[in-house]
Write a protein that holds these residues in place. Structure first.
Motif, mmCIF file in Angstrom:
data_model
loop_
_atom_site.group_PDB
_atom_site.id
_atom_site.type_symbol
_atom_site.label_atom_id
_atom_site.label_comp_id
_atom_site.label_asym_id
_atom_site.label_seq_id
_atom_site.Cartn_x
_atom_site.Cartn_y
_atom_site.Cartn_z
ATOM 1 N N SER B 96 0.901 -1.402 -0.179
ATOM 2 C CA SER B 96 0.037 0.002 -0.035
ATOM 3 C C SER B 96 0.935 1.358 0.092
ATOM 4 O O SER B 96 1.730 1.652 0.806
ATOM 5 N N THR B 97 0.533 2.055 -0.784
ATOM 6 C CA THR B 97 1.073 3.433 -0.717
ATOM 7 C C THR B 97 0.415 4.774 0.054
ATOM 8 O O THR B 97 1.118 5.594 0.780
ATOM 9 N N SER B 98 -0.676 4.112 0.683
ATOM 10 C CA SER B 98 -1.529 5.025 1.850
ATOM 11 C C SER B 98 -0.819 4.744 3.129
ATOM 12 O O SER B 98 -0.934 5.457 4.049
ATOM 13 N N ASN B 100 2.427 2.982 3.866
ATOM 14 C CA ASN B 100 3.630 2.794 4.061
ATOM 15 C C ASN B 100 4.407 4.383 3.996
ATOM 16 O O ASN B 100 4.118 4.963 3.411
ATOM 17 N N PRO B 102 7.775 5.729 1.807
ATOM 18 C CA PRO B 102 8.571 5.550 0.575
ATOM 19 C C PRO B 102 9.664 4.853 0.855
ATOM 20 O O PRO B 102 10.053 3.787 0.132
ATOM 21 N N ILE B 124 0.792 -2.099 -6.807
ATOM 22 C CA ILE B 124 0.780 -0.885 -6.012
ATOM 23 C C ILE B 124 -0.949 -0.572 -5.714
ATOM 24 O O ILE B 124 -1.638 -0.793 -6.618
ATOM 25 N N THR B 126 -3.783 1.462 -3.037
ATOM 26 C CA THR B 126 -4.013 2.525 -2.252
ATOM 27 C C THR B 126 -4.853 1.939 -0.944
ATOM 28 O O THR B 126 -5.123 3.105 -0.160
ATOM 29 N N ARG B 150 -1.523 10.656 -3.219
ATOM 30 C CA ARG B 150 -0.385 10.312 -2.454
ATOM 31 C C ARG B 150 0.326 9.130 -2.911
ATOM 32 O O ARG B 150 1.619 9.071 -3.139
ATOM 33 N N ALA B 151 -0.617 8.302 -3.861
ATOM 34 C CA ALA B 151 0.278 7.259 -4.456
ATOM 35 C C ALA B 151 1.266 7.771 -5.551
ATOM 36 O O ALA B 151 2.433 7.130 -5.812
ATOM 37 N N PHE B 154 4.310 9.010 -3.940
ATOM 38 C CA PHE B 154 4.895 7.892 -3.321
ATOM 39 C C PHE B 154 5.835 7.189 -4.631
ATOM 40 O O PHE B 154 6.927 6.823 -4.537
ATOM 41 N N LEU B 155 5.102 6.998 -5.828
ATOM 42 C CA LEU B 155 5.914 6.268 -6.820
ATOM 43 C C LEU B 155 7.069 7.183 -7.368
ATOM 44 O O LEU B 155 8.273 6.498 -7.797
#
Lengths: 447, 447
Positions: B96-98, B100, B102, B124, B126, B150-151, B154-155
């Motif tokens: 999850s990008t929400s 964690n 980066p 990936i 969210t 946010r994702a 994050f990427l």
């Protein structure tokens, strides 16, 4: 005392703890970058019936990019690869309470613990460097006390999450369609200063109940934290007397948290240079010392002491260093290095040589019998429950320890010949973990 | 078209994708809790020369504790254990990008990527549920658009961190004492809306440069995100026509980001019930359908549609459901289920049966030749670059696919007989990753 058993952990770092190890002909520096190297080290440790292997960790490169050989792999993943190639040896990963979330970290450790059938341990750190802070949105490292405040709450959440699933929660009754008993799967409902975490964790308990908790800071906050939570402590102690004082201090604090002395194993570090004769062992150590690059060592030392030494003359004593209260990073490392330099009136060059083997951990050059004698002395004279073995070069330095020192300790009845359990908790002689909700139920049932 | 090769991913979930799989006599439900089961599945996939294996994930139990069989292991650790037991098959973990950071997540994937010698992929997500939000200090799931914002950042951070070390940064020159060339190890110095990350990452690049990026959301935001970043997309498509429309839509968006159609593989899901005759395959599917527990299925369906159906009559059509704009969770799943129910005028009981196999992914019962025909049809008629194979029961459902369908696809020249590379990037036919700083240097040298 007859039933007391020595505990031995292999602290694995790149191609060895000596900072110049990668330049020595006994070492292939490329192995530091190869996961297969670490898997092989795990197998060697298991062959020696060691309690566990352990990786330190940091969340930043550096401070010196051009020499960073250590943090090539993230420890939980690397230990999972070792888990797949071994069956008994414990697996201790360092992870930070400052830059993780309790749910995700508790889960990663629970997953490693299940994958390894109960062999996981967590070396809890609070991350003391500005370089790490800068990777997580901060200008500099949070204050020492604030980091420990967060760590304490983090532990309380993690412990609650690891108890989410009682050991008998899973029914898997295919005929009725009931997979688990909802009454035995618990929320955490934690609401605190740093975290709000509902739970339950989505990983059921492992065969050892939860990962073993390990700690390595020797500051006042670190010792208080260890006395409350830790089941093993890694520590750097220079002399038997200092080791005895630390041991008595830490063990004496346990009762204050309702714990017994045997609930925590004290494991000082030792960097052993081993050879058939004492003279050969000392010559081997000198070969490594001669490979130290002074400019690199000066920068490392500057970081430990919080003062810029890069232009300081090598053959002069240390200049004045900041007071310990000004150190927000690794206070125990600072104190160790300062005490070493001042206590023995060392020049900077001498200090660098003394720190080269294990960054302040005790270096010992001798024959297998001499190394075993030293281990036995500390173990029997109240300074250690075992040792954190830090081979100066790898894999050779671990192989020679396992092949020559371990058999002597076994012959003396100090160390196991075979594992008598399968979990890290069993290897360390710790009491079985009892799930908090199972306790509550037993108490209700008892009336 | 002659050089175009089918791509096959094994989507592994507990003891099978069918929600009642664990109750079927072909399945041992205890295996869902055993890491060795998943390692065995990895080996079976590799025997079939599949591109990769993949685990979905969520950061919460539930919504129903009493049936949670799936999220027993954290995917990155579990895939690391599989990495140690295999040599070629790709390893795709959901994260999850929400919830964690980066730096830590990029590092965990980089570590898996190095441990596996270049086989890691990141699906990936969210994280669309309130239950997950409640484990990270939030009252409810953040808005869909905010999660994708946010994702995206994050990427950008993760991609910069993975480029920290140029492939030729490490010198390991023992004689000069130079381990790495500082000029080839780069900071990220990212300052954005959600993150400030200095870098460099403390893991050097893997043999495939960086992990392969995978995405599975089919909402508008999801498709835009996929077109910008993803190298493989998992998707649920019910009919060839819908599959063709999705395929054309997604491929058509790539040019807008300077990408070619072959830079992204579209892999629809298929839940294959395979037997020697069509009638036997259909009977097998029916056996699984008959084991569905309606009360559990109704709660799952309620969660997908954002409406409480637990007291709704099974033989009536769906009641009115909220508009898609009211869904902050998994929009593509919502739309799929609603379209299925309305498009085919299904009762709730019929809908539950249709969803039982793969939660809306396409279920197909047939002989090995019929399954191969269907795969070929979608592959050749512009609906797929391959398939996300979701065995309804495990390990049997994967074994029968590998042993009976794969050889037919190989005989037809559609699928590899042997791996011709070692990395996931090579399996997927993607261009080699080029480090951004190496590009800059080449441009400077040329100009």
């Amino acid at each position: 005392m007859t039933s007391r058993t020595l505990h031995l952990n292999a602290f694995l770092m790149g191609v060895g703890h000596h900072e110049a190890a990668w330049r020595h002909p006994r070492v292939d520096p490329a192995r530091a970058l190869d996961a297969a190297h670490y898997v092989e080290l795990g197998r060697i440790a298991e062959r020696g019936r060691l309690d566990s292997v352990f990786f330190a960790d940091g969340l930043a490169v550096g401070p010196h990019v051009h020499r960073n050989t250590q943090a090539v792999f993230e420890p939980i993943t690397l230990l999972t690869a070792i888990a797949a190639a071994t069956t008994h040896v414990g697996l201790i990963a360092t992870a930070s309470t400052s830059y993780n979330e309790p749910y995700t970290l508790a889960r990663a450790f629970a997953s490693l613990d299940r994958i390894s059938n109960g062999r996981a341990g967590w070396n809890i750190v609070t991350s003391g460097s500005d370089a790490e802070a800068a990777n997580f949105g901060l200008d500099r490292v949070p204050a020492h006390a604030a980091r420990y405040g967060r760590a304490t709450e983090f532990l309380d959440v993690a412990l609650a999450l690891w108890d989410s699933w009682e050991p008998d929660a899973i029914l898997q009754d295919a005929s009725s369609g009931v997979f688990a008993d909802p009454a035995k799967v618990h929320r955490a409902d934690h609401v605190g200063q740093h975290f709000r975490v509902a739970g339950p964790l989505n990983v059921p308990a492992s065969p050892q109940g939860r990962p073993v908790l390990v700690q390595a800071g020797s500051s006042e906050s670190g010792k208080a934290f260890a006395a409350q939570y830790a089941e093993a402590v890694f520590t750097a102690q220079r002399t038997l007397a200092e080791g005895q004082a630390f041991y008595a201090d830490l063990k004496g604090r346990l009762a204050g948290y309702g714990r017994r002395p045997e609930d925590l194993a004290v494991l000082p570090g030792i960097v052993p240079f081993i050879a058939p004769t004492t003279a050969q062992a000392r010559a081997l150590e000198q070969e490594f010392t001669d490979l130290i690059s002074p400019d690199y060592a000066l920068r490392q030392l500057s970081g430990m002491l919080g003062v810029d030494l890069t232009d300081h003359p090598l053959d002069a004593p240390l200049p004045p260093v900041p007071p310990i209260d000004a150190i927000e990073g690794n206070k125990s490392r600072y104190q160790l290095v300062r005490d070493l330099a001042e206590g023995e009136s060392l020049t900077v060059r001498e200090l660098i040589a003394r720190l080269g083997g294990g960054r302040g951990h005790r270096t010992f050059a001798g024959t297998p019998v001499e190394v075993a004698d030293e281990i036995q002395r500390w173990f029997e004279q109240g300074a250690a429950d075992g040792f954190n073995v830090m081979p100066p070069y790898l894999p050779g330095g671990l192989e020679v320890f396992v092949e020559t020192v371990v058999p002597i300790l076994q012959d003396r009845g100090l160390f196991r010949r075979e594992y008598d359990g399968t979990t890290l908790r069993e290897h360390l002689g710790l009491r079985p973990h009892v799930n908090r909700y199972a306790v509550e139920e037993a108490e209700r049932a008892a009336g």
